[in-house]
Design an enzyme around this catalytic site. Structure first.
Site, PDB file in Angstrom:
ATOM      1  N   SER A 125       0.832  -1.206   0.000  1.00 13.40           N
ATOM      2  CA  SER A 125       0.000   0.000   0.000  1.00 13.40           C
ATOM      3  C   SER A 125       0.860   1.246   0.000  1.00 13.40           C
ATOM      4  O   SER A 125       1.967   1.252   0.564  1.00 13.40           O
ATOM      5  CB  SER A 125      -0.901   0.001   1.243  1.00 13.40           C
ATOM      6  OG  SER A 125      -1.526   1.257   1.418  1.00 13.40           O
ATOM      7  N   TYR A 150      -2.579  -0.278  10.041  1.00 10.61           N
ATOM      8  CA  TYR A 150      -2.723  -0.846   8.698  1.00 10.61           C
ATOM      9  C   TYR A 150      -1.434  -0.666   7.905  1.00 10.61           C
ATOM     10  O   TYR A 150      -0.910  -1.616   7.304  1.00 10.61           O
ATOM     11  CB  TYR A 150      -3.888  -0.190   7.967  1.00 10.61           C
ATOM     12  CG  TYR A 150      -3.923  -0.503   6.497  1.00 10.61           C
ATOM     13  CD1 TYR A 150      -4.226  -1.780   6.046  1.00 10.61           C
ATOM     14  CD2 TYR A 150      -3.639   0.485   5.551  1.00 10.61           C
ATOM     15  CE1 TYR A 150      -4.244  -2.074   4.684  1.00 10.61           C
ATOM     16  CE2 TYR A 150      -3.662   0.203   4.196  1.00 10.61           C
ATOM     17  CZ  TYR A 150      -3.960  -1.075   3.765  1.00 10.61           C
ATOM     18  OH  TYR A 150      -3.968  -1.352   2.419  1.00 10.61           O
TER      19      TYR A 150
END
Length: 321
Positions: A125, A150
């Site tokens: 990501s 995350y």
């Protein structure tokens, strides 16, 4: 060559399955259909995009189940997109990220190692860049100052994959996705949140008083990058690569909303809010490494890509959603 695709009912996963099947590949999909957002949307997505997919339901934390699946399918390559997504949700439910993104990722690495998988392509990501990010974000920048759990789990995935490449020769490629959008997208992300709200006449929350920029990347460009990376595994002594997959053109949030307003045919009611914990003010991908490695060249602007998202929202959810 059978390809195992995890997260196959997810937004990027279903489009990837569609592209692989259209190319004549043998694909087995895996998804756990969790309730992070409505599982019916996932089922409808698969039915619309890749209805012929051989799709199995399984948790990444089920080591025995994964071993049995690998024994049966004998995949030569794995595209691992399954993960607990969402920056803000990681502030509410951190254990879900530990289970899926850490324990589940180790289970996938072990299954690939033990079953002789030739190439593992996995989702990372743009969130990994965190507080150390200097636009344009290049793969050589530090990723050790994450702004959310995350992001930390995704940076950890890259380290885990590198260690398996170094220890066992597992060829692995990590892909740092930058704000993916398109029809059938995730309902917790800004493109769908804003489009649905504008269509229904509801207010939208605009964080950091609108002073945000995002490298919005159409799902078709992301899928092209995934397939390009899949066909170009690393030949380095430690066979691990990381690539940015973005549009390399940051878009101001106000411009983004304006495109949605024009596509919806009505004005947005904007409620300006301060910066949210975990968010980044600006994202911008340096995609030269992916271009040099496998010709990655994103092409869709938000003016081209967003109106079909609004049209899909109107058709799927209706204007009162």
């Amino acid at each position: 060559m059978t390809i195992l695709l995890t997260g196959a009912a997810g937004f990027i996963g279903a489009y990837t399955a569609q592209a692989l099947l259209q190319a004549g590949q043998a694909v087995v999909g895996l998804d756990n259909f969790n309730a992070y957002y409505d599982p019916q949307l996932k089922r409808d997505r698969v039915a619309a995009l890749c209805p012929q997919l051989d799709l199995r339901t399984l948790e990444l934390t089920d080591r025995d189940g994964l071993a049995a699946l690998f024994d049966q399918v004998q995949p030569r390559a794995v595209i691992h997109l399954a993960a607990q997504a969402g920056v803000r949700y990681s502030l509410e439910n951190p254990q879900a990220y530990v289970d899926s993104n850490l324990s589940g990722f180790v289970n996938m690495l072990e299954a690939c190692r033990r079953h002789g998988v030739q190439h593992l392509v996995y989702a990372s990501s743009s969130s990994v860049y965190g507080d150390s990010a200097i636009p344009p974000f290049s793969e050589d920048q530090r990723v050790d100052q994450p702004r959310s759990l995350y992001a930390a789990t995704k940076a950890a995935n890259e380290l885990m994959a590198y260690s398996y490449a170094q220890l066992y020769g597992l060829r692995a490629t990590g892909l740092r996705f930058f704000t993916v959008y398109g029809p059938w997208g995730r309902p917790d992300m800004a493109p769908l949140l804003f489009a649905r709200a504008v269509l229904a006449g509801r207010p939208i929350e605009v964080f950091n008083e609108g002073r945000m920029q995002r490298d919005f990347t159409h799902v078709s460009d992301i899928v092209a990058g995934i397939l390009g990376a899949l066909s170009h595994p690393s030949a380095e002594p430690v066979p691990h690569h990381v690539f940015n997959l973005g549009n390399h053109t940051p878009v101001e949030l106000e411009r983004f909303i304006d495109v949605i307003e024009r596509a919806a045919g009505r004005a947005a009611c904007k409620v300006y809010k301060p910066m949210q914990a975990g968010d980044m003010v600006r994202t911008m991908a340096d995609t030269r490494r992916a271009h040099d490695a496998f010709g990655y060249s994103p092409s869709l602007s938000i003016e081209q890509g967003l109106p079909p998202v609004v049209a899909w929202c109107r058709a799927y959810f209706g204007e009162r959603a």
